[in-house]
Write an enzyme that holds these catalytic residues in place. Sequence first.
Site, PDB file in Angstrom:
ATOM      1  N   ASP A  82       0.843  -1.189   0.000  1.00 57.81           N
ATOM      2  CA  ASP A  82       0.000   0.000   0.000  1.00 57.81           C
ATOM      3  C   ASP A  82       0.892   1.260   0.000  1.00 57.81           C
ATOM      4  O   ASP A  82       1.847   1.338   0.786  1.00 57.81           O
ATOM      5  CB  ASP A  82      -0.869  -0.046   1.273  1.00 57.81           C
ATOM      6  CG  ASP A  82      -1.924   1.034   1.316  1.00 57.81           C
ATOM      7  OD1 ASP A  82      -2.303   1.552   0.252  1.00 57.81           O
ATOM      8  OD2 ASP A  82      -2.383   1.350   2.437  1.00 57.81           O
ATOM      9  N   GLU A 134      -3.144   5.854  -8.326  1.00 61.38           N
ATOM     10  CA  GLU A 134      -3.998   6.859  -7.671  1.00 61.38           C
ATOM     11  C   GLU A 134      -3.929   8.154  -8.452  1.00 61.38           C
ATOM     12  O   GLU A 134      -2.868   8.602  -8.873  1.00 61.38           O
ATOM     13  CB  GLU A 134      -3.555   7.107  -6.218  1.00 61.38           C
ATOM     14  CG  GLU A 134      -4.405   8.197  -5.540  1.00 61.38           C
ATOM     15  CD  GLU A 134      -4.242   8.272  -4.021  1.00 61.38           C
ATOM     16  OE1 GLU A 134      -3.967   7.235  -3.391  1.00 61.38           O
ATOM     17  OE2 GLU A 134      -4.388   9.391  -3.479  1.00 61.38           O
TER      18      GLU A 134
HETATM   19  P1  13P Z   1      -7.873   5.069   7.165  1.00 65.11           P
HETATM   20  O1  13P Z   1      -6.718   4.986   8.111  1.00 65.11           O
HETATM   21  O2  13P Z   1      -8.523   6.403   7.144  1.00 65.11           O
HETATM   22  O3  13P Z   1      -8.868   3.970   7.396  1.00 65.11           O
HETATM   23  O4  13P Z   1      -7.276   4.871   5.696  1.00 65.11           O
HETATM   24  C1  13P Z   1      -6.484   3.756   5.417  1.00 65.11           C
HETATM   25  C2  13P Z   1      -5.924   3.846   4.048  1.00 65.11           C
HETATM   26  O5  13P Z   1      -6.463   4.500   3.177  1.00 65.11           O
HETATM   27  C3  13P Z   1      -4.685   3.103   3.750  1.00 65.11           C
HETATM   28  O6  13P Z   1      -4.214   3.302   2.454  1.00 65.11           O
END
Ligand code: 13P
Length: 392
Positions: A82, A134
């Site tokens: 991520d 993104e």
């Molecule tokens: P939150 O921490 O707001 O749930 O978002 C997590 C996220 O988007 C990780 O990429």
Amino acid sequence: MALVNMKDMLVHAHRNGYAVGAFDLVSLDFLQGILDGAERCEAPVILSLAESHFEYFDFEIIMPAVEAAARRANVPVAIHLDHGASLESAIAGIRLGCNGVMVDASTQPFEDNVNYTRRIVDMAHGCGVPVEGELGYVAGVEGEDAERHPGEVIYTSVEEASEYVERSGVDFLAVSIGTVHGRMRGEPQLDIERLGRINQALGIPLVIHGGTGLSDAQFTALIENGVTKINYYTALSDAAARRIRANADADSGCGYTGLVKGAAAAIQEEVERCIRLWGSAGRAEAVLAEAAPWQEVEHVIVYNTEGADAQQVDELMAIGRDTLGQIPGVRRVFTGHALAEDAKYRHCWVVRFAHAEVVDSYRHHPDHQAYADTHFRPVAGDRISIDFEDAG
Ligand code: 13P
């Protein structure tokens, strides 16, 4: 063995109108809580590792546990990098076991974002790994108060989204339509109409970052408009922290295990709530039937050398381990000498590929070709080379 192709998983969700949770994990308690929640709901799930969290754990050390847990699960699981920071991060993520990657170039100008993402896509697709891009900018920090993080939300434009997806070749698109990472004060204002137009224009799985703090009705509207992956972290972190605080209040003298007792269960409860709300509960069987299992390949070469002494063979192997180990999609390079003195072949390579796609991209990679032509083939004319897929 329930590690599956993430693209197949998300295409199933997109076609069937539900969303899969991509839960960021920062410890083994998170890993357990997320998988227990998914198992209880019989739901597909994505284990997500955010590069911004790598200061809290050793990515290289946690990944074998993540992969083992994913393979042991009865539900379909994918492992995702991520917000990777660079091409190198994506290569490292794939080497360590991620079968989906996101490299976030969303703060760069449009052209730069497209071009950089294209490079990631070319590399990752050569490893069979799908890519999330993104466009627009989701401000905030996972697990932090969003207001404290500099940066304005930049909404994704519909026209740019089409061009971006076509030119970059991404498989999934994270859109910015009003969510922020982390906690925020007040009700987030979502531009659902814009999301609907993006979904109509693209027809690919869409991703929402910053899932924490949205209402049930907002989640429903997102999913009705093409969102099939929801990134979620801060609420899990808060649930675990509440449990730890309660443990400390109940027994101020307790040690580490006393403090973290029940943290995984608190995470599991919140994961379950999300999974049921997002419609992925009860989908495990259907996804397992449709999604390709994620299988590695062992590229095996047995060989004899001519015109090289033992030291030269060891050098040849050492150079190979260094060079070939860096090629995208290579997970491990084993070099060995036969134990039996009368073995028909005296030496071997066992190179583990992340996926069958790597067979081709590895063969054509310039570093592999240069190594093979300069170092290996001239002395190893007598060899057998076979690629084996996992039969288990
Ligand atoms: P939150 O921490 O707001 O749930 O978002 C997590 C996220 O988007 C990780 O990429």
